[in-house]
Design an enzyme around this catalytic site. Sequence first.
Site, short mmCIF file in Angstrom:
data_model
loop_
_atom_site.label_atom_id
_atom_site.label_comp_id
_atom_site.label_asym_id
_atom_site.label_seq_id
_atom_site.Cartn_x
_atom_site.Cartn_y
_atom_site.Cartn_z
N GLY A 177 0.80 -1.22 0.00
CA GLY A 177 0.00 0.00 0.00
C GLY A 177 0.83 1.27 0.00
O GLY A 177 2.04 1.27 0.26
N HIS A 178 0.16 2.37 -0.26
CA HIS A 178 0.83 3.66 -0.44
C HIS A 178 1.54 4.13 0.84
O HIS A 178 1.10 3.87 1.94
CB HIS A 178 -0.15 4.74 -0.94
CG HIS A 178 -1.33 4.98 -0.04
ND1 HIS A 178 -2.34 5.83 -0.38
CD2 HIS A 178 -1.67 4.48 1.16
CE1 HIS A 178 -3.23 5.88 0.59
NE2 HIS A 178 -2.85 5.06 1.53
N ASN A 179 2.67 4.80 0.61
CA ASN A 179 3.49 5.38 1.68
C ASN A 179 4.16 4.34 2.58
O ASN A 179 4.73 4.70 3.61
CB ASN A 179 2.70 6.36 2.55
CG ASN A 179 2.26 7.59 1.78
OD1 ASN A 179 1.09 7.73 1.46
ND2 ASN A 179 3.19 8.46 1.46
#
Length: 350
Positions: free
Chosen positions: A243-245
């Site tokens: 997932g993002h970040n």
Amino acid sequence: MPAQHGSFALGELARLVDGTVRGDPDRVINGIGSLDSAADDQLSHLSSAGYRHLLESTQAAAVILAEEDLSRWSGDAIVVAKPYLAFARISQCFARKSALAEGIAPGAHVDPSASIDPTAAIAAGASVGARSVLGPRVRVHPGAVVGEDCVLAEDVELMANAVLYSSVQLGARTIIHSSAVIGADGFGFTPDEQGRLVAIAQLGGVRIGADVSVGAATTIDCGALDDTVIEDGVKIDNLCQIGHNSVIGAHTIICGCVGIVGSTRIGRHVVLAGGAGVGGDKPITICDQAVVSACTLITQDITEPGIYSGAVLHSPTRQWKRNALRMLKLDELFRRVARLESSLANKASK
């Protein structure tokens, strides 16, 4: 390293791994194989005591083994401290490489503003977006897509149909396997006054270090504001979602079908076994050198190295449903037991 031409002298391979030859250093090796299937011109290895019995029947020309196993084998050998590591390094000499001619093939689409090193190879059907930079010996296979503003360091390889969205950086010698997608939008939405979901713009990129392997059909989302980061040496298997970040520390191993929610922080030399999941009510942090076993769900931080497991054992569906309903009453049962213990303690003290 010897040139990758398919035939090597045993001594040449031994020098590659700082090993010692027992036998004929000029013995020609034409390939590698397992102990039970190697031909008489191939090199094999003994890396586990469970396979020692195969030394009696193997047809291998030579075997990579440790000093303590040398007395069990009368043929030619490469003697090393870590046979499996030596085998891994030698195996690269026999790796199959698909032929891609240097330059931009007819049928490739390369934006005029992209910078392509003359030693890079862009196959027919591949695409390179505006302002992207491809370094020496980069290989982009048919159907692969490099989006805008990407930077690919030397010896990066994108296999067929791999996709890089915009603002993706890949370090030297990193490989992205077929159908992997790097830099798609993170899963960010919030409901409006009527409960309709409004997308949050995903403005970050993805930074992947050197010597990283990303498996087929794996997805790594771009950051919402900051970049998603995969550090040097990380190995990611097929069908994983990051997932993002998220930040994945150097030399971590992520096995097939692992799912990692956004903003997760994973340390160095971590192992996430197949089917493990990471996610909770807050961003999760996993410390260096933690090992998460298969199908385990991590919902809280891991702060100490060790092996962690948490999968529920399967059972027949009717039984599982009964047990699941009983689990809903565990808190009530705990309180009843606590009251009983307190009552018994009071009676004992009188």
